[in-house]
Structure formats: structure tokens, C-alpha cells
Design a protein around this motif. Structure first.
Motif, mmCIF file in Angstrom:
data_model
loop_
_atom_site.group_PDB
_atom_site.id
_atom_site.type_symbol
_atom_site.label_atom_id
_atom_site.label_comp_id
_atom_site.label_asym_id
_atom_site.label_seq_id
_atom_site.Cartn_x
_atom_site.Cartn_y
_atom_site.Cartn_z
ATOM 1 N N GLY A 1 0.816 -1.216 0.000
ATOM 2 C CA GLY A 1 0.000 0.000 0.000
ATOM 3 C C GLY A 1 0.847 1.262 0.000
ATOM 4 O O GLY A 1 0.558 2.220 -0.738
ATOM 5 N N THR B 1 -7.237 3.125 -4.051
ATOM 6 C CA THR B 1 -7.238 2.890 -2.599
ATOM 7 C C THR B 1 -8.167 1.756 -2.194
ATOM 8 O O THR B 1 -8.015 1.191 -1.104
ATOM 9 N N GLY C 1 -6.716 -1.593 -0.852
ATOM 10 C CA GLY C 1 -5.946 -1.674 0.399
ATOM 11 C C GLY C 1 -6.538 -2.563 1.463
ATOM 12 O O GLY C 1 -5.830 -2.918 2.424
#
Length: 732
Positions: free
Chosen positions: A622, A633, A636
């Protein structure tokens, strides 16, 4: 023009009837005119018969003499309008026929009154013809006292107004004599004088035409002569405002204004044709049009600066007539050139000259001399213009296709030479982009200055050619040995520039290019990702092994990611971000593949250590992609959720971790849940409870449509989970 004065002198000498002084100064010797071959007898015996016999042969001789004079007039001015002479002769003989029809009545009157009356009728005829010093009408040599030049001499000396005034005076006198029935006994004498008057009128008209033809010649014409020409045309219009009511040819309008305009048109045509007549065998169309433009510009400037003021001083506008005459002559010449023009370059030269050079406001070098656009007709007929544009478009289509072939050959030579793309403004650049942009912009701009229709046609041709070129270019590149990250990135940039710059420059015209451009971009991106995947795929095999627990085997993989992202920094932002997110998704997906299909099973402490190691790897992945600028994102939470399920010591919390995973990734399936639960040996009862709850949650998420599904996020759908013994045990 001295021939006009000597026309009558060339005729045979009469025996008993001589011509009068109508066109000569009375101080000069009287020039004999056309004879009446049948000699008149003055005796009282058979006077009527003698008159009729004298009339018929006289008319025959008159016709022959008039024919010779007509031939002389046409030979003297071969370029003059023959209609002038035809109209004059037609009106002359119409009047002559009326005189012949009145002859028998006059003869009967003569016979009734006796021979003495007949002799008295003959005397006025002689007086009019110049034999007798006086006439019954009072018109005799004394009327022209003070004049010392003939009409022909005045015409030759280009004293046009004086010549016209004499002709007008003689015409007025002849009309008066005709009205007084002076020629009842001698219609031949009337015809001779009328014919001579008509010929001299035509001679004056011919001189007007000659002056017009000489006006733009190398020597030119004195402005005083031009002013006098204008005044004589206006004087004739005032003297002959409309045809006589009886239809007689005398005093009929001579239409010299129309004759002058015709002469101006002939002069313009002659001047324009001089350009083509002097064309050298090897000269090009551009040279011919350039010479034509210089000649027209020079002549019209001369008209505006010299000729027009001379006419305007006499109240006679000339600029518009010359302007239209040259416009018509140029139009005729271009129509002729259009039939022999072939090839893309020649067609464009002709269209460009007609629409931009000739029609330019500064064609004549001054705004005051600009060509009016509205009053003048099109330089080329609409059907001719349409044909030229169509022919040009056909040639252009072949030419542009050939240009794209040349661009492909240039690119192939670069691939063979292994030339690396340049970096300009931080992005990889290939000559492909510049070449295509210049090709399209150049031809579209060139067509735009011709017409909006040709511009749209050219843009369509370029669009079709580029749409056919892109698949060929893609195939040739991928089959070449030049496939590398920099070249692939440069080609992606080129396709993106085509989409943005070309579409932005020509909005609403290149929509059909969208599909081939997207296809080519995706093909280059796919090849770029496949190269990266083949490079890093072996590094995933050491993950989730016992060696992995004690070694940092992830760092080499991340180093490859960072190196690959270095190339993406030279890709235009939209495509660079797409590719980086795809790399991010690939790394997370392949990591989960190794986690869900472990080569070795962890129990006890190793399972807890594996969970912790997996969490650290998720954090490292990440952070790396976050530093590289990835905006994915949503990826993640996948690895941490699996790590939490693997290392969770409080088994009731596994359900909570499953719920988070399913809600975050709606594309997860029952097989994936089974594989994840197989990492933990929770027992049959607990596994069944968690599996049932997961299935209910999957159905609810699918029905509601989770956020991941709405945004098109795909992760677990591309992970294949084989059925292993542990999974079977979990199911049982």
C-alpha cells in the motif's frame, strides 16, 4: 481610318447623276458617287418609262457598290461587331423599298402633268446629288462653308465629336429632304446618300472599337481621345434617344454604348488570351496563373488610374465595365484550364488561385481597387467548381493514403535502428505523433482556405485514412523486435494525443476515430502490462512459504514495481494512472492467489506469524503504490482482511472480518470464502455457520449492488481457487 473618306471615291463615275456634297466640305472637289446605269432622258417623250428603266439598273449597281463597301468596312475592322453593318443595311433597304413602292405613283403623276413637269422633278435630284449648285430644299454647298475636312479625315484624326456633328448635320438635312419629298423621282440618289451616311456612322463606330482595343496596349491612347469618345457616345444617345415612329433607319439609335462595352469585352479577352498564347511548353500552371494575375492587375490598375478618370471627366463610368469585362475573360480562361487540369497539385493550384489569389481584397494592391464580391458572377460555374473539388478529393485520398504508408516506413526504420524515443516535456515522444498531426493539419488547413465544404471533405478523408492506419501500425509494431517499455509508452502517448489534440481541434468531426484509437491504446497498454507481469511473476512463487516467514522476499517485487513506474512517469497522466492502477491491482491479486493457494499450511505459531507477515506485506504494498501515485485505494483492504481471518484468536470475530471483506469486494464468490476458511481449521459446525452467513451476505450485497460493483472494481473474480482437500474438509 483614311479609307472611310475614300470609300465613295472608289466607285465608278456617273454619267448623268452625280453624288452630292453630303459628306464632304463644299470647298473640296466633289467626289463622284454611285452611277445610275440607266441614263435619264429629259425629253417629254415617255418620261415615266425612262424613269422606271433608269431606277432598276441603278438599284443593281447600288447593291453591288454597297456590298463592296460592306466588304471594305469588314476588312478594315475585322474585329468589329458585324451587326452594326447588318443593322444599317437592313434599315437602309427597308427605307429604299418604301421609296421604290412610291415610284409608280410618282410616275403616274409625272405622266399626267406632262413632260415639262417631269423635267422639273429631275432638277432637285441633281441639286441634292451635287450637280446643281442649289437644291429645292435650300440644302446646298453653302451649308458647310468654313469646314475644310471630310468626315473620314476627322475620323482618321480621331476628332470624333466633330465627325459626329457633321454626320448629324447631314443626317438632319437628309431627313428634311426626304420629308419634303425631294427624292420621289430619285430614290436611288437617296439610297446613295443614306448608304454613305450609314457607312460613315459605322466607320465612326469602328474607330471607337479601335480606340478601346488600343487603350490597354503598349502605346495606349491619349486621355483626351478617351474623353472625346465618351462625349461622342453620350451625344449619339442624346441625338437618337429612340427609334423613329415610322421605323426608318435614319435617326435610329446606333447603340454605341453597347458597342463600346462589347469592344471592352473583346479587349479584355484579347489581353487575357495573350497570356495563354505565350505559354512556354514547359511552363507550369502556377506560372501561367501568376502571369495572368500580373496582367489583370496591371491592366485594371491602369484603368482605375488613367482610363476611368478620363471617361469620368465626360460623365461616363468605365471602371465597372472594364472590371466585369476582365472578370468574364478570366472566368472563360479558367473554364478552359479546368478541362485540362489533372492531379492533386494542379487542381489545388487552380482552386486556390480562383478562391484566394484572384478573390483576395488586396489582389489589385489597394483597397480602393478591391473586386466586389456580390455583383460579379462566380469565377467558375458551380458545376465546374464542384467537379474540381470532387476530383481534388479523389486525388487527395490516394495521396494521404500514400503519406500514411510513408509514415509507417519511417517508424519501421526507427525500430530496425533500435532508436529510443525522445523525452519532451517529460513524456516519451515518437515522430509518429508529429507526422500525423502535420499531415492532417496541413491538408485540412489548405482545404479550408478553398471552401468549408472542401475542408469537411478533407477532414473525413484524413479520418478514414488514420482509422485504417492505426490497426496496421499496431500490428506492425507488436510483430517487430522493438517492443519495449519506452516505445510502448511513446505509442500510448501518440494515441492519446490523437484523441485529445485532433478531436479538440476538429470537434464533431473525428468521432469515428474514437474506436480505433481506444483499441490501439488498449493493445499497447496490454502489451506493456504483459511485459511487466512476465518479469515479476516468478517473484510471487516464494510468497506464503515458510521461507517467506523469515525472509524479505517482497522487496525485489516492489523494486520491479518502482522501476516499471519510472516509465509510467513519461506517459500522459490519464493513461499513466490507468496503467499504474492496473499494476497495483495485479500485485494485490497475485498476492491473494498465493495466500488462498498456499504450498504449505501454517498451524499454531506459524499461522500467527504468517498473519503478521501478511499484514506487513499489505502495508508495504500500500505504501509503495501510494508513493507512486496510485489512486486505487479500494485495493488496500483485501490482504489485511485475509490476514485478520488467518490470525484471529477470537473465533467469533472471524464473522466480522468476513463481512468487511464481502462488503468491500462484491465480486467475491463462495469458493473464495471456502478457501479463506480453509486457512483456519475451525471445525465443521463453525465453518457451516460462517459459510451460511457469508452466502446470505453475498446475496444481499448482489441484490443491493455494492459500491465496488457500481464502480466496476474487479479483484476476486479473476482469482481461480482449485478445490483442495482442506477445502473439502471445510465443506464437510
Amino acid at each position: 481610318m483614311a479609307e472611310w473618306g475614300s470609300a465613295a471615291a472608289k466607285m465608278p463615275s456617273p454619267q448623268t447623276v452625280a453624288s452630292g456634297p453630303e459628306l464632304h466640305n463644299p470647298r473640296e472637289p466633289v467626289v463622284p458617287q454611285i452611277p445610275a446605269q440607266g441614263t435619264r432622258k429629259a425629253s417629254s417623250e415617255d418620261a415615266s418609262s425612262a424613269h422606271r428603266e433608269g431606277l432598276r439598273p441603278g438599284l443593281g449597281t447600288l447593291w453591288r457598290a454597297f456590298s463592296k463597301a460592306s466588304q471594305w468596312a469588314s476588312g478594315c475592322a475585322p474585329q468589329e461587331d458585324p451587326g452594326l453593318l447588318r443593322r444599317s443595311s437592313r434599315l437602309l433597304f427597308r427605307s429604299l423599298r418604301r421609296a421604290r413602292d412610291e415610284g409608280p405613283a410618282a410616275d403616274q403623276t409625272q405622266a399626267a402633268t406632262g413632260p415639262g413637269v417631269a423635267h422639273g422633278r429631275e432638277a432637285p435630284s441633281r441639286a441634292v446629288d451635287g450637280v446643281s449648285p442649289q437644291s429645292s430644299t435650300g440644302a446646298g454647298p453653302a451649308e458647310l462653308e468654313g469646314e475644310d475636312k471630310s468626315v473620314a479625315d476627322l475620323i482618321t484624326e480621331r476628332k470624333l465629336l466633330a465627325a459626329f456633328e457633321q454626320l448629324r448635320h447631314l443626317e438632319t438635312r437628309l431627313v428634311a429632304e426626304k420629308a419634303s419629298r425631294t427624292f420621289e423621282q430619285d430614290p436611288t440618289g437617296f439610297a446613295r446618300r443614306a448608304m454613305d451616311l450609314c457607312l460613315h456612322y459605322d466607320g465612326l463606330a469602328a474607330e471607337i472599337g479601335a480606340i478601346v482595343l488600343e487603350t490597354l496596349g503598349p502605346d495606349g491612347v491619349d486621355t483626351a481621345v478617351l474623353a472625346e469618345l465618351a462625349r461622342v457616345v453620350r451625344a449619339e444617345e442624346e441625338a437618337h434617344p429612340e427609334p423613329p415612329a415610322d421605323g426608318d433607319f435614319l435617326c435610329t439609335p446606333r447603340h454605341w454604348r453597347q458597342h463600346w462595352e462589347d469592344a471592352v469585352r473583346r479587349s479584355a479577352r484579347k489581353r487575357v488570351q495573350q497570356v495563354s498564347a505565350g505559354e512556354a511548353p514547359g511552363s507550369s500552371l502556377a506560372q501561367l496563373l501568376d502571369e495572368l494575375g500580373r496582367l489583370v492587375r496591371h491592366d485594371l490598375q491602369k484603368v482605375q488610374l488613367e482610363v476611368h478618370p478620363a471617361y469620368a471627366a465626360a460623365g461616363y463610368p468605365a471602371w465597372e465595365a472594364y472590371l466585369r469585362a476582365f472578370h468574364g475573360a478570366v472566368a472563360q480562361r479558367l473554364q478552359e484550364l479546368a478541362h485540362d487540369t489533372h492531379g492533386c497539385e494542379q487542381l489545388y493550384i487552380l482552386l486556390d488561385w480562383a478562391s484566394n489569389v484572384y478573390s483576395s481584397p488586396d489582389f489589385l494592391g489597394s483597397q480602393d481597387l478591391a473586386l466586389p464580391s456580390e455583383p460579379l458572377p462566380p469565377l467558375l460555374a458551380p458545376d465546374v467548381w464542384a467537379r474540381l473539388e470532387s476530383d481534388y478529393a479523389s486525388f487527395l485520398e490516394t495521396k494521404i493514403a500514400s503519406c500514411f504508408d510513408g509514415i509507417l516506413q519511417v517508424e519501421q526504420s526507427r525500430w530496425v535502428a533500435a532508436e529510443a524515443p525522445d523525452v519532451l516535456q517529460g513524456h516519451y515522444r515518437t515522430p509518429l505523433s508529429v507526422d500525423v498531426h502535420m499531415l492532417v493539419a496541413q491538408h485540412v488547413k489548405a482545404a479550408g482556405v478553398i471552401s468549408a465544404e472542401l475542408e469537411a471533405t478533407t477532414l473525413q478523408i484524413c479520418t478514414r485514412a488514420l482509422g485504417l492506419f492505426l490497426p496496421r501500425f499496431e500490428k506492425a509494431f507488436l510483430e517487430s523486435g522493438a517492443v519495449s517499455e519506452p516505445n510502448l509508452c511513446a505509442n500510448i502517448n501518440a494515441c492519446e494525443e490523437f484523441r485529445t489534440h485532433l478531436l479538440a481541434r476538429f470537434p464533431g468531426s473525428l468521432e469515428e476515430l474514437e474506436k480505433p484509437l481506444v483499441a490501439a491504446t488498449c493493445a499497447f497498454q496490454k502489451q506493456l502490462l504483459q511485459g511487466f507481469q512476465g518479469d515479476v511473476q516468478p517473484l510471487f512463487k516464494v510468497l506464503c512459504t515458510k521461507a517467506w516467514l523469515t525472509q524479505d522476499v517482497l522487496q525485489p517485487l516492489l523494486d520491479k514495481v518502482v522501476a516499471f513506474a519510472g516509465h509510467l512517469e513519461h506517459v500522459v497522466p490519464p493513461r499513466a494512472q490507468e496503467t499504474l492502477q492496473e499494476v497495483h491491482r495485479y500485485v494485490v491479486r497475485e498476492y491473494l492467489v498465493q495466500a488462498l493457494r498456499p504450498r504449505e499450511r501454517f498451524r499454531g505459531v506459524e499461522r500467527v506469524s504468517g498473519s503478521q507477515k501478511m499484514s506487513l506485506d499489505a502495508q508495504a504494498i500500500g505504501n509503495t503504490f501510494q508513493d507512486l501515485g496510485s489512486e486505487a485505494t479500494w485495493l488496500g483492504r483485501a490482504i489485511p482482511c485475509v490476514a485478520d481471518i488467518l490470525g484471529e484468536t477470537y473465533k467469533d470475530d472471524i464473522r466480522r472480518h468476513l463481512e468487511t471483506l464481502i462488503r468491500s469486494y462484491p465480486d467475491i464468490r463462495r469458493d473464495h470464502v471456502l478457501a479463506i476458511l480453509a486457512l483456519r481449521r475451525l471445525g465443521h459446525r463453525r465453518n457451516q455457520h460462517l459459510l451460511t452467513h457469508a452466502q446470505d451476505l453475498l446475496r444481499a450485497v448482489a441484490k443491493a449492488g455494492g459500491p465496488g460493483a457500481a464502480e466496476g472494481h474487479v479483484l476476486f473474480e479473476e482469482i481461480e481457487v482449485p478445490t483442495s482437500m482442506d477445502v473439502l474438509v471445510t465443506c464437510i
